[in-house]
Design a protein around this motif. Structure first.
Motif, PDB file in Angstrom:
ATOM      1  N   VAL A  40      26.138 -18.110  -4.963  1.00  0.00           N
ATOM      2  CA  VAL A  40      24.712 -18.001  -4.615  1.00  0.00           C
ATOM      3  C   VAL A  40      24.448 -18.961  -3.463  1.00  0.00           C
ATOM      4  O   VAL A  40      24.593 -20.180  -3.604  1.00  0.00           O
ATOM      5  N   GLY A  41      24.103 -18.400  -2.307  1.00  0.00           N
ATOM      6  CA  GLY A  41      23.897 -19.209  -1.117  1.00  0.00           C
ATOM      7  C   GLY A  41      22.495 -19.069  -0.557  1.00  0.00           C
ATOM      8  O   GLY A  41      21.809 -18.067  -0.791  1.00  0.00           O
ATOM      9  N   ALA A  42      22.071 -20.080   0.170  1.00  0.00           N
ATOM     10  CA  ALA A  42      20.753 -20.068   0.811  1.00  0.00           C
ATOM     11  C   ALA A  42      20.820 -20.938   2.058  1.00  0.00           C
ATOM     12  O   ALA A  42      21.814 -21.622   2.317  1.00  0.00           O
ATOM     13  N   GLY A  43      19.743 -20.926   2.829  1.00  0.00           N
ATOM     14  CA  GLY A  43      19.669 -21.741   4.033  1.00  0.00           C
ATOM     15  C   GLY A  43      18.225 -22.075   4.346  1.00  0.00           C
ATOM     16  O   GLY A  43      17.300 -21.627   3.651  1.00  0.00           O
ATOM     17  N   PRO A  44      17.980 -22.841   5.380  1.00  0.00           N
ATOM     18  CA  PRO A  44      16.614 -23.235   5.733  1.00  0.00           C
ATOM     19  C   PRO A  44      15.694 -22.055   6.057  1.00  0.00           C
ATOM     20  O   PRO A  44      14.478 -22.199   6.018  1.00  0.00           O
ATOM     21  N   ARG A  45      16.267 -20.893   6.374  1.00  0.00           N
ATOM     22  CA  ARG A  45      15.447 -19.723   6.687  1.00  0.00           C
ATOM     23  C   ARG A  45      15.807 -18.535   5.805  1.00  0.00           C
ATOM     24  O   ARG A  45      15.423 -17.403   6.087  1.00  0.00           O
ATOM     25  N   ILE A  46      16.551 -18.805   4.721  1.00  0.00           N
ATOM     26  CA  ILE A  46      17.026 -17.727   3.855  1.00  0.00           C
ATOM     27  C   ILE A  46      16.859 -18.137   2.397  1.00  0.00           C
ATOM     28  O   ILE A  46      17.281 -19.226   1.998  1.00  0.00           O
ATOM     29  N   PHE A  47      16.242 -17.256   1.606  1.00  0.00           N
ATOM     30  CA  PHE A  47      16.163 -17.482   0.176  1.00  0.00           C
ATOM     31  C   PHE A  47      17.552 -17.330  -0.449  1.00  0.00           C
ATOM     32  O   PHE A  47      18.485 -16.805   0.171  1.00  0.00           O
ATOM     33  N   HIS A  48      17.695 -17.754  -1.692  1.00  0.00           N
ATOM     34  CA  HIS A  48      18.968 -17.655  -2.385  1.00  0.00           C
ATOM     35  C   HIS A  48      19.400 -16.190  -2.523  1.00  0.00           C
ATOM     36  O   HIS A  48      18.620 -15.344  -2.964  1.00  0.00           O
ATOM     37  N   GLU A  49      20.639 -15.937  -2.148  1.00  0.00           N
ATOM     38  CA  GLU A  49      21.221 -14.602  -2.209  1.00  0.00           C
ATOM     39  C   GLU A  49      22.544 -14.657  -2.962  1.00  0.00           C
ATOM     40  O   GLU A  49      23.232 -15.684  -2.971  1.00  0.00           O
ATOM     41  N   VAL A  50      22.905 -13.534  -3.579  1.00  0.00           N
ATOM     42  CA  VAL A  50      24.226 -13.417  -4.182  1.00  0.00           C
ATOM     43  C   VAL A  50      25.192 -12.965  -3.086  1.00  0.00           C
ATOM     44  O   VAL A  50      25.000 -11.915  -2.469  1.00  0.00           O
ATOM     45  N   VAL A  51      26.200 -13.788  -2.844  1.00  0.00           N
ATOM     46  CA  VAL A  51      27.118 -13.588  -1.726  1.00  0.00           C
ATOM     47  C   VAL A  51      28.528 -13.360  -2.258  1.00  0.00           C
ATOM     48  O   VAL A  51      28.978 -14.081  -3.157  1.00  0.00           O
ATOM     49  N   GLU A  52      29.213 -12.361  -1.694  1.00  0.00           N
ATOM     50  CA  GLU A  52      30.609 -12.124  -2.058  1.00  0.00           C
ATOM     51  C   GLU A  52      31.499 -12.429  -0.855  1.00  0.00           C
ATOM     52  O   GLU A  52      31.228 -11.978   0.263  1.00  0.00           O
ATOM     53  N   LEU A  53      32.549 -13.202  -1.108  1.00  0.00           N
ATOM     54  CA  LEU A  53      33.519 -13.544  -0.071  1.00  0.00           C
ATOM     55  C   LEU A  53      34.852 -12.892  -0.410  1.00  0.00           C
ATOM     56  O   LEU A  53      35.390 -13.090  -1.503  1.00  0.00           O
ATOM     57  N   ASP A  54      35.358 -12.094   0.516  1.00  0.00           N
ATOM     58  CA  ASP A  54      36.694 -11.510   0.395  1.00  0.00           C
ATOM     59  C   ASP A  54      37.662 -12.458   1.102  1.00  0.00           C
ATOM     60  O   ASP A  54      37.671 -12.543   2.328  1.00  0.00           O
ATOM     61  N   THR A  55      38.451 -13.197   0.333  1.00  0.00           N
ATOM     62  CA  THR A  55      39.301 -14.216   0.933  1.00  0.00           C
ATOM     63  C   THR A  55      40.464 -13.623   1.721  1.00  0.00           C
ATOM     64  O   THR A  55      41.099 -14.323   2.508  1.00  0.00           O
ATOM     65  N   ARG A  56      40.733 -12.345   1.545  1.00  0.00           N
ATOM     66  CA  ARG A  56      41.805 -11.717   2.326  1.00  0.00           C
ATOM     67  C   ARG A  56      41.362 -11.455   3.761  1.00  0.00           C
ATOM     68  O   ARG A  56      42.165 -11.557   4.690  1.00  0.00           O
ATOM     69  N   THR A  57      40.090 -11.128   3.921  1.00  0.00           N
ATOM     70  CA  THR A  57      39.576 -10.830   5.258  1.00  0.00           C
ATOM     71  C   THR A  57      38.702 -11.941   5.811  1.00  0.00           C
ATOM     72  O   THR A  57      38.426 -11.972   7.014  1.00  0.00           O
ATOM     73  N   GLY A  58      38.242 -12.842   4.942  1.00  0.00           N
ATOM     74  CA  GLY A  58      37.325 -13.890   5.376  1.00  0.00           C
ATOM     75  C   GLY A  58      35.897 -13.417   5.542  1.00  0.00           C
ATOM     76  O   GLY A  58      35.033 -14.158   5.996  1.00  0.00           O
ATOM     77  N   ARG A  59      35.644 -12.186   5.126  1.00  0.00           N
ATOM     78  CA  ARG A  59      34.304 -11.606   5.316  1.00  0.00           C
ATOM     79  C   ARG A  59      33.405 -11.963   4.135  1.00  0.00           C
ATOM     80  O   ARG A  59      33.778 -11.772   2.978  1.00  0.00           O
ATOM     81  N   ALA A  60      32.212 -12.482   4.440  1.00  0.00           N
ATOM     82  CA  ALA A  60      31.202 -12.761   3.427  1.00  0.00           C
ATOM     83  C   ALA A  60      30.038 -11.814   3.637  1.00  0.00           C
ATOM     84  O   ALA A  60      29.627 -11.560   4.773  1.00  0.00           O
ATOM     85  N   ARG A  61      29.512 -11.294   2.554  1.00  0.00           N
ATOM     86  CA  ARG A  61      28.393 -10.361   2.657  1.00  0.00           C
ATOM     87  C   ARG A  61      27.454 -10.565   1.480  1.00  0.00           C
ATOM     88  O   ARG A  61      27.847 -11.041   0.412  1.00  0.00           O
TER      89      ARG A  61
END
Length: 650
Positions: free
Chosen positions: A340-361
């Protein structure tokens, strides 16, 4: 761009909008290949629902109102659910907040209770379930009250039958451990099923002071044998442990002054930054081992980022994306990582990271702008200098509005925020409560005072024996620095905080002359009462380190308490309290107000039925936020049309 007095700028960020975006997804996990998590519902009485993400990407709230997926173990709770796949369908076990029973849920059926209701005290509570379908059991933490007092309680690891046979029979619950420790976390089973690991600790330590990591063998009949301590101690905190794919024990320890990772007792890429945090809720996870040998980690000084660590080479690669902060709720399956990630301009989101490709979505709770992002606050991460030259970390949010600016020569009012805990930290994320003020022309400064986490054990230990001093001094130092540099109006400074932050606020108002007013939210106000039966068991001896051993310095408990110095209070204040709060109960506020009676200090005391420690209902949050703004408007001489006037009484 129009000129208007600071604090009077019109803003689209109203209290209802802020309340609707309060809280975040939490407790992510996998059921088969699917990702599930809990999510707040402020408009539905503040309950938490369980969300399922189907293979096609659609989201479903599988438990409608009034089901509330939340545990009360140690009152702050813990991981409240777990799932597995049985006969091709999900089988989920969860704790229901109102009765704290464990329930089994399967598609197309109503939840079925698995545990009984106890007539003793607050009853039976459960957390960190692990579904072992092959054994027909759920392994978890059992908190069992033996009397009516908050400390009449025992905690053990237990196995609950999945067939519901324990729903009316406490004797059908199989206890896995004795009462070796006052507090325990849930069991983590090795991939080969031969060993279990868990963490325990005892009064007067808190889990960030010192814990023990215990390993036991799992016999064929499911009993645990040969329990032994393998790490930890009175001055070593181990907040999480897990097993790697090849049955090696991985854990976090702060034995060097930083929470770093260890594998079978050996350090894994030691660095002067944190790879874990304070264990406030059972089942928090800062790292997750992956099948290929890599480790998904949260790490950093201050804000924690999501990265992938190679334990053999020490290479650490962070996930690319706009998220500056991730919560301690990681889950992994194969090479997939969910967080679960967030930022100064983003509310908390459920994020999936594929460690084989390095892609987070983003795969769940996707951010949607509540208003034009131009109204969002922009943080300045800063380090201030406090007494004795010590560093103070803070996040400063100046007023920000795309259509308004303040008059030339006028400085904006500022509110100093003190976080709860006090062993905690302000996350670097978008918070519409902050935007509620900054978009109107009122600045906010979040102070991570000495004692905060994220900056190593030495910084955390600054508060030992000095709660009510270091936190107060650090907040005042930031307030004065903002005024001296011309960022804030020295005559229009306020302080606010909840829980331990409420303590810091009250202590600031009674021992300093820095602030013109303050907002005190479900606070600790009287140490002599709070530490002798007026709070829950988890924190009942917290003061032994925050203030000092009661047997040695009893006078310090009265001397530090804001209630003792109520006669010094001159600044107007707002006091907010949930009537169901068992952590900081209403009696603390009532005692404080009794000491103030007849002294002519303008104040308001708002109480909320059905609210505990931390407001969860939308209507409560709206009332509290509008009342806070009205307080500042009256004290700072601001016009706030459309905001209900808070009645201040002497």
């Amino acid at each position: 761009m129009q000129t208007l007095a600071y604090g009077e700028w019109p803003s689209p960020v109203d209290a209802a909008t802020a309340a609707a975006h309060d809280g975040s997804p939490e407790y992510v996990g996998f059921v088969g290949d699917e990702v599930w998590w809990t999510e707040p519902r402020p408009a539905e009485g503040g309950r938490r629902t369980l969300v399922r993400r189907h293979a096609d990407g659609t989201e479903e709230s599988v438990l409608p109102a009034p089901w509330n997926v939340r545990s009360r173990v140690i009152e702050y709770g813990g991981h409240p659910w777990a799932g597995a796949v049985r006969d091709g369908e999900p089988l989920v076990v969860f704790a229901h907040f109102p009765d704290q029973r464990l329930y089994r849920w399967e598609p197309g059926a109503e939840p079925v209770p698995l545990t009984p209701v106890s007539p003793v005290g607050p009853g039976l509570r459960w957390a960190e379930p692990v579904v072992l379908a092959e054994r027909g059991e759920v392994w978890c933490v059992l908190e069992e009250f033996t009397g009516d007092g908050p400390s009449d309680v025992r905690r053990v690891l237990a196995a609950v039958p999945l067939d519901g046979s324990a729903a009316e029979d406490r004797g059908a619950v199989r206890e896995l451990t004795g009462e070796r420790h006052r507090f325990v976390t849930g069991p983590r089973l090795s991939p080969d099923g031969t060993r279990a690991a868990w963490i325990g600790w005892d009064h007067p330590r808190m889990p960030w002071d010192g814990t023990e990591l215990i390993v036991a063998d799992v016999a064929a009949d499911g009993t645990l044998t040969g329990a032994r301590t393998v790490a930890g101690g009175p001055e070593e905190s181990v907040p999480q442990a897990d097993w790697t794919h090849d049955n090696r024990l991985l854990y976090a320890s702060d034995r060097t002054g930083w929470w770093n990772l260890y594998r079978d007792g050996e350090p894994v890429c030691a660095r002067p930054e944190e790879f874990a945090g304070p264990l406030w809720k059972l089942g928090q996870r800062w790292f997750a081992p992956l099948d290929g040998g890599l480790i998904a980690v949260l790490h950093g000084k201050g804000a924690q980022r999501l990265g992938v660590l190679d334990p053999e080479t020490c290479e650490l690669v962070d996930a690319a994306g706009p998220w500056s902060e991730f919560g301690p709720t990681l889950a992994a399956l194969g090479e997939r990582v969910v967080a679960v990630g967030a930022g100064p301009r983003i509310f908390h989101e459920v994020v999936e990271l594929d460690t084989r490709t390095g892609r987070a979505r983003v795969i769940g709770a996707a951010h949607r702008d509540a208003v034009d992002p131009a109204y969002y606050p922009e943080p300045e991460v800063r380090t201030f200098t406090g007494p004795d030259g010590r560093e103070i970390h803070a996040q400063v949010y100046p007023p920000r509005n795309p259509d308004r600016t303040g008059p030339a020569g006028e400085l904006p009012p500022f509110v100093i925020w003190a976080h709860g805990g006090p062993t905690g930290r302000f996350p670097l994320v978008l918070d519409l409560e902050i935007a509620y003020f900054t978009s109107r022309g009122i600045g906010v400064a979040e102070v991570n005072y000495g004692g905060s986490t994220g900056y190593g054990r030495d910084y955390r230990n600054r508060l030992r024996g000095r709660w009510g001093e270091v936190d107060v001094e650090d907040c005042a130092a930031v307030a004065r620095a903002l005024a001296e540099e011309g960022t804030a109006d020295p005559a229009r400074l306020a302080v606010r905080g909840g829980s331990a932050g409420g303590w810091t606020t009250a202590a600031s108002l009674t021992t300093t002359d820095v602030y013109a007013c303050g907002t005190i939210i479900y606070p600790v106000l009287d140490l002599t009462g709070w530490g002798t039966g007026e709070t829950h068991d988890f924190e009942s001896q917290y003061l032994e380190t925050l203030i000092g051993p009661r047997a040695e310095v009893p006078e310090r408990y009265e001397e530090r308490s804001p209630v003792t110095h109520a006669d010094r209070l001159r600044a107007p204040f707002l006091l907010l309290q949930g009537l169901d709060d068992v952590i900081c109960p209403p009696v603390q506020c009532e005692r404080f107000l009794d000491r103030l009676a007849g002294r002519g200090v303008p104040h308001a005391y708002l109480t909320f039925e059905g609210e505990g420690h931390g407001f969860r209902r939308a209507e409560t949050m709206v009332r509290a936020l509008e009342a806070e703004l009205s307080l500042y408007a009256q004290v700072f001489g601001l016009k706030t049309p459309g905001i209900p006037a808070l009645e201040l009484t002497p």
